[in-house]
Design a protein around this motif. Structure first.
Motif, PDB file in Angstrom:
ATOM      1  N   LYS A   6       0.697  -1.213   0.003  1.00 38.43           N
ATOM      2  CA  LYS A   6      -0.059  -0.166   0.127  1.00 38.43           C
ATOM      3  C   LYS A   6       1.022   1.206  -0.018  1.00 38.43           C
ATOM      4  CE  LYS A   6      -3.841   2.117   2.725  1.00 38.43           C
ATOM      5  NZ  LYS A   6      -3.398   3.584   2.531  1.00 38.43           N
ATOM      6  N   LEU A   7       0.673   2.241  -0.866  1.00 35.49           N
ATOM      7  CA  LEU A   7       1.225   3.564  -0.899  1.00 35.49           C
ATOM      8  C   LEU A   7       0.823   4.367   0.207  1.00 35.49           C
ATOM      9  CD1 LEU A   7       3.387   5.056  -2.305  1.00 35.49           C
ATOM     10  CD2 LEU A   7       1.282   5.980  -3.857  1.00 35.49           C
ATOM     11  N   SER A   8       1.717   5.081   0.960  1.00 38.58           N
ATOM     12  CA  SER A   8       1.226   5.949   1.868  1.00 38.58           C
ATOM     13  C   SER A   8       1.814   7.419   1.466  1.00 38.58           C
ATOM     14  CB  SER A   8       1.713   5.715   3.299  1.00 38.58           C
ATOM     15  OG  SER A   8       1.423   6.700   4.151  1.00 38.58           O
ATOM     16  N   VAL A   9       0.927   8.292   1.373  1.00 39.41           N
ATOM     17  CA  VAL A   9       1.121   9.615   0.903  1.00 39.41           C
ATOM     18  C   VAL A   9       1.000  10.635   2.028  1.00 39.41           C
ATOM     19  CG1 VAL A   9       0.701  11.490  -0.739  1.00 39.41           C
ATOM     20  CG2 VAL A   9       0.463   9.002  -1.498  1.00 39.41           C
ATOM     21  N   ARG A  10       2.238  11.373   2.231  1.00 45.90           N
ATOM     22  CA  ARG A  10       2.167  12.513   3.111  1.00 45.90           C
ATOM     23  C   ARG A  10       2.860  13.985   2.402  1.00 45.90           C
ATOM     24  NH1 ARG A  10       7.019  12.408   6.750  1.00 45.90           N
ATOM     25  NH2 ARG A  10       8.055  13.896   5.113  1.00 45.90           N
ATOM     26  N   PHE A  19       0.475  16.948   6.075  1.00 43.56           N
ATOM     27  CA  PHE A  19      -0.847  16.324   6.120  1.00 43.56           C
ATOM     28  C   PHE A  19      -0.469  15.016   5.310  1.00 43.56           C
ATOM     29  CE2 PHE A  19      -4.928  15.007   4.933  1.00 43.56           C
ATOM     30  CZ  PHE A  19      -5.763  15.536   5.864  1.00 43.56           C
ATOM     31  N   GLY A  20      -1.065  13.770   6.155  1.00 46.73           N
ATOM     32  CA  GLY A  20      -0.879  12.443   5.729  1.00 46.73           C
ATOM     33  C   GLY A  20      -2.022  11.534   6.236  1.00 46.73           C
ATOM     34  N   PRO A  21      -1.809  10.104   5.990  1.00 47.73           N
ATOM     35  CA  PRO A  21      -2.700   9.274   6.312  1.00 47.73           C
ATOM     36  C   PRO A  21      -3.309   9.315   7.825  1.00 47.73           C
ATOM     37  CG  PRO A  21      -0.792   8.257   6.057  1.00 47.73           C
ATOM     38  CD  PRO A  21      -0.465   9.510   5.460  1.00 47.73           C
ATOM     39  N   GLY A  22      -2.600   9.605   8.857  1.00 47.51           N
ATOM     40  CA  GLY A  22      -3.168   9.767  10.134  1.00 47.51           C
ATOM     41  C   GLY A  22      -3.751  10.861  10.431  1.00 47.51           C
ATOM     42  N   LYS A  23      -3.740  12.096   9.882  1.00 44.53           N
ATOM     43  CA  LYS A  23      -4.566  13.048   9.869  1.00 44.53           C
ATOM     44  C   LYS A  23      -5.931  13.146   9.151  1.00 44.53           C
ATOM     45  CE  LYS A  23      -0.975  16.549  11.393  1.00 44.53           C
ATOM     46  NZ  LYS A  23      -0.247  17.668  10.798  1.00 44.53           N
ATOM     47  N   ALA A  24      -5.670  12.428   8.094  1.00 42.87           N
ATOM     48  CA  ALA A  24      -6.813  12.120   7.215  1.00 42.87           C
ATOM     49  C   ALA A  24      -7.746  11.259   7.742  1.00 42.87           C
ATOM     50  CB  ALA A  24      -6.386  11.413   5.886  1.00 42.87           C
ATOM     51  N   THR A  89     -11.274  15.526   0.452  1.00 42.90           N
ATOM     52  CA  THR A  89     -11.480  15.197  -1.073  1.00 42.90           C
ATOM     53  C   THR A  89     -10.293  15.397  -1.625  1.00 42.90           C
ATOM     54  OG1 THR A  89     -13.593  15.759  -0.749  1.00 42.90           O
ATOM     55  CG2 THR A  89     -12.793  15.744  -3.007  1.00 42.90           C
ATOM     56  N   LEU A  90      -9.578  16.497  -1.647  1.00 42.53           N
ATOM     57  CA  LEU A  90      -8.349  16.806  -2.108  1.00 42.53           C
ATOM     58  C   LEU A  90      -7.182  15.586  -1.901  1.00 42.53           C
ATOM     59  CD1 LEU A  90      -8.217  20.629  -2.192  1.00 42.53           C
ATOM     60  CD2 LEU A  90      -8.575  19.053  -4.227  1.00 42.53           C
ATOM     61  N   TYR A  91      -7.120  15.362  -0.643  1.00 48.02           N
ATOM     62  CA  TYR A  91      -6.153  14.416  -0.298  1.00 48.02           C
ATOM     63  C   TYR A  91      -6.307  12.927  -1.028  1.00 48.02           C
ATOM     64  CZ  TYR A  91      -3.064  11.440   2.580  1.00 48.02           C
ATOM     65  OH  TYR A  91      -2.134  10.609   3.052  1.00 48.02           O
ATOM     66  N   GLY A  92      -7.637  12.614  -0.946  1.00 47.57           N
ATOM     67  CA  GLY A  92      -8.126  11.364  -1.508  1.00 47.57           C
ATOM     68  C   GLY A  92      -7.952  11.267  -2.975  1.00 47.57           C
ATOM     69  N   ASP A  93      -7.851  12.606  -3.704  1.00 53.90           N
ATOM     70  CA  ASP A  93      -7.753  12.587  -5.050  1.00 53.90           C
ATOM     71  C   ASP A  93      -6.128  12.566  -5.344  1.00 53.90           C
ATOM     72  OD1 ASP A  93     -10.166  13.278  -5.678  1.00 53.90           O
ATOM     73  OD2 ASP A  93      -9.858  15.229  -5.927  1.00 53.90           O
ATOM     74  N   VAL A  94      -5.442  13.026  -4.479  1.00 52.85           N
ATOM     75  CA  VAL A  94      -3.855  12.971  -4.613  1.00 52.85           C
ATOM     76  C   VAL A  94      -3.269  11.324  -4.405  1.00 52.85           C
ATOM     77  CG1 VAL A  94      -1.576  13.562  -3.444  1.00 52.85           C
ATOM     78  CG2 VAL A  94      -3.262  15.316  -4.033  1.00 52.85           C
ATOM     79  N   THR A  95      -3.957  10.700  -3.180  1.00 51.90           N
ATOM     80  CA  THR A  95      -3.560   9.496  -3.156  1.00 51.90           C
ATOM     81  C   THR A  95      -4.134   8.460  -4.054  1.00 51.90           C
ATOM     82  OG1 THR A  95      -5.642   9.115  -1.465  1.00 51.90           O
ATOM     83  CG2 THR A  95      -3.219   9.741  -0.426  1.00 51.90           C
ATOM     84  N   GLU A  96      -5.048   8.781  -4.617  1.00 53.21           N
ATOM     85  CA  GLU A  96      -5.828   7.642  -5.797  1.00 53.21           C
ATOM     86  C   GLU A  96      -5.005   7.923  -7.042  1.00 53.21           C
ATOM     87  OE1 GLU A  96      -9.636   7.411  -8.432  1.00 53.21           O
ATOM     88  OE2 GLU A  96      -9.755   7.882  -6.500  1.00 53.21           O
TER      89      GLU A  96
END
Length: 114
Positions: A6-10, A19-24, A89-96
């Motif tokens: 799994k890719l994790s994006v910060r 801003f990364g997966p923990g805050k999201a 929403t934007l973070y989801g777009d970036v990670t996807e």
């Protein structure tokens, strides 16, 4: 191999925040649970840790991502502001986008495991 890579994006923000997966995950949990304490419990996170992350997000963005009301007759609670929803929403777009763009390379990298 057990499980899937799994890719994790910060995102390192220009103001020095992150801003990364923990805050999201915390924002998502607040949105679904309706309170900071319930969200922290759902994530097996301490309440002080949740508050620290919220304070960091408050400092990182122009407006709050969470609106809270104190207890009383209505019982209080927390919810995401419009900005909080937009950030998620934007973070989801970036990670996807990142996951899609890097899928073949991640699979190749995992193929090199012993």
């Amino acid at each position: 191999m057990t499980g899937k890579a799994k890719l994790s994006v910060r995102i390192d923000l220009p103001n020095g925040g992150r801003f990364g997966p923990g805050k999201a995950a915390l924002l998502l949990a607040i949105d679904s649970e309706g309170s900071i304490s319930k969200a922290a419990a759902a994530l097996s996170m301490s309440y002080p840790r949740a508050l620290k992350l919220i304070d960091e997000m408050k400092a990182d963005f122009a407006q709050p991502l969470i609106a809270s009301s104190h207890g009383g007759a209505s019982g209080g609670g927390s919810e995401l502001t419009d900005l909080g929803k937009r950030v998620l929403t934007l973070y989801g777009d970036v990670t996807e986008t990142a996951e899609t763009a890097s899928m073949s390379s991640i699979e190749a990298l995992c193929g090199l495991q012993g």
